[in-house]
Design a protein around this motif. Sequence first.
Motif, short mmCIF file in Angstrom:
data_model
loop_
_atom_site.label_atom_id
_atom_site.label_comp_id
_atom_site.label_asym_id
_atom_site.label_seq_id
_atom_site.Cartn_x
_atom_site.Cartn_y
_atom_site.Cartn_z
N LEU A 15 0.83 -1.21 0.00
CA LEU A 15 0.00 0.00 0.00
C LEU A 15 0.86 1.26 0.00
N LEU A 16 1.98 1.21 0.70
CA LEU A 16 2.88 2.36 0.71
C LEU A 16 3.54 2.56 -0.65
N GLU A 17 3.81 1.47 -1.35
CA GLU A 17 4.35 1.59 -2.71
C GLU A 17 3.32 2.20 -3.66
N ILE A 18 2.06 1.84 -3.48
CA ILE A 18 0.99 2.45 -4.28
C ILE A 18 0.90 3.95 -3.97
N ALA A 19 1.00 4.29 -2.68
CA ALA A 19 0.95 5.70 -2.29
C ALA A 19 2.12 6.48 -2.90
N ARG A 20 3.29 5.82 -2.98
CA ARG A 20 4.46 6.49 -3.57
C ARG A 20 4.23 6.82 -5.04
N VAL A 27 10.79 4.92 1.79
CA VAL A 27 11.48 4.48 3.01
C VAL A 27 10.54 3.69 3.91
N ALA A 28 9.32 4.20 4.08
CA ALA A 28 8.34 3.50 4.92
C ALA A 28 7.99 2.14 4.33
N GLY A 29 7.86 2.08 3.00
CA GLY A 29 7.57 0.81 2.36
C GLY A 29 8.67 -0.21 2.57
N ALA A 80 7.90 -3.48 -6.60
CA ALA A 80 7.09 -4.06 -5.52
C ALA A 80 5.62 -4.19 -5.90
N VAL A 81 5.14 -3.29 -6.75
CA VAL A 81 3.73 -3.32 -7.13
C VAL A 81 3.36 -4.63 -7.82
N PHE A 82 4.32 -5.26 -8.50
CA PHE A 82 4.04 -6.49 -9.21
C PHE A 82 4.44 -7.74 -8.41
N VAL A 83 5.51 -7.64 -7.63
CA VAL A 83 6.00 -8.82 -6.92
C VAL A 83 5.26 -9.04 -5.60
#
Length: 278
Positions: free
Chosen positions: A24-29, A39-41, A94-97
């Motif tokens: 979710l943090l990667e999506i937010a990025r 960093v949080a992700g 990360a969005v795919f893996v």
Amino acid sequence: MTTTEIVKNIHHYCIGLSYLCAFLLEIARLLWPARGWRVAGLVFGAAGLFAHTAYLLVQQPSPAVPSGSVLMLAWVLALFYFYGTVHHAKQAWAVFVLPVVIGLVAVSRILLTAEPEHAAFDVGEWASGERFWGGVHGLLILFASVGVSVSFLASMMYLIQARRLRNKVSPGTVVPMLSLERLETMNRRALNIAFPLLTAGLLVGTLLLPHGLSFGDNWLSLKVLSTAGLWLEFLVLLYLRYGAHVPARRLALFSIAAFGLLLVALAASHPFAIGGVK
């Protein structure tokens, strides 16, 4: 509560939720670009990987039990995710893996609830040589499964990227991805590595099949048939790539189908697995 007790209380939910937060943090990025999201992700991803590793070390799930083999595959792919996210900082790796990792952790949990309480790997009567080759068989199948999974991820990204290029979508308006050439190379290398590993794993596993079981329990078990079917599909894939030279898009579809067959093979009970029988 001691550190050991805390580690023993780690469950699939802790692992899956950590990876989900990282996703979710990667999506937010991607939606609101800022260094803090990345960093949080990575922090949540590292926490999930730590919990995942600790669970495997403490609980030591058997690779012969479906939930164990799926969770081990998820762990290797989690390493793949973390390395790729750090190495390919500008790509939405990360969005795919991570969805695949989260899905495998969830499948492992579902399989665990369906397994007998005392499911285990029947090695009590094995000689030391057989235990060694059983471990070799498990590692070969695990690494081959990683190759199939990487091929699946590369194929998914390839199809998405190819569609973008065909529709002339502006790169600045979509999730950043690797080029088609790099994705095709990743897919090809994954297949070239996975096929010999799967072949060797099948040969070792064939020699280790318990002789006390009936023909149907051995050779006609879902585990054996699905793994053999996966090997045949790989053989077809290699022929289509190097013999028939079919388009990369069709090969990607076959690779995705191979991943589905892999999940069936991993979820099937192993002829060595026993539980609730005593």
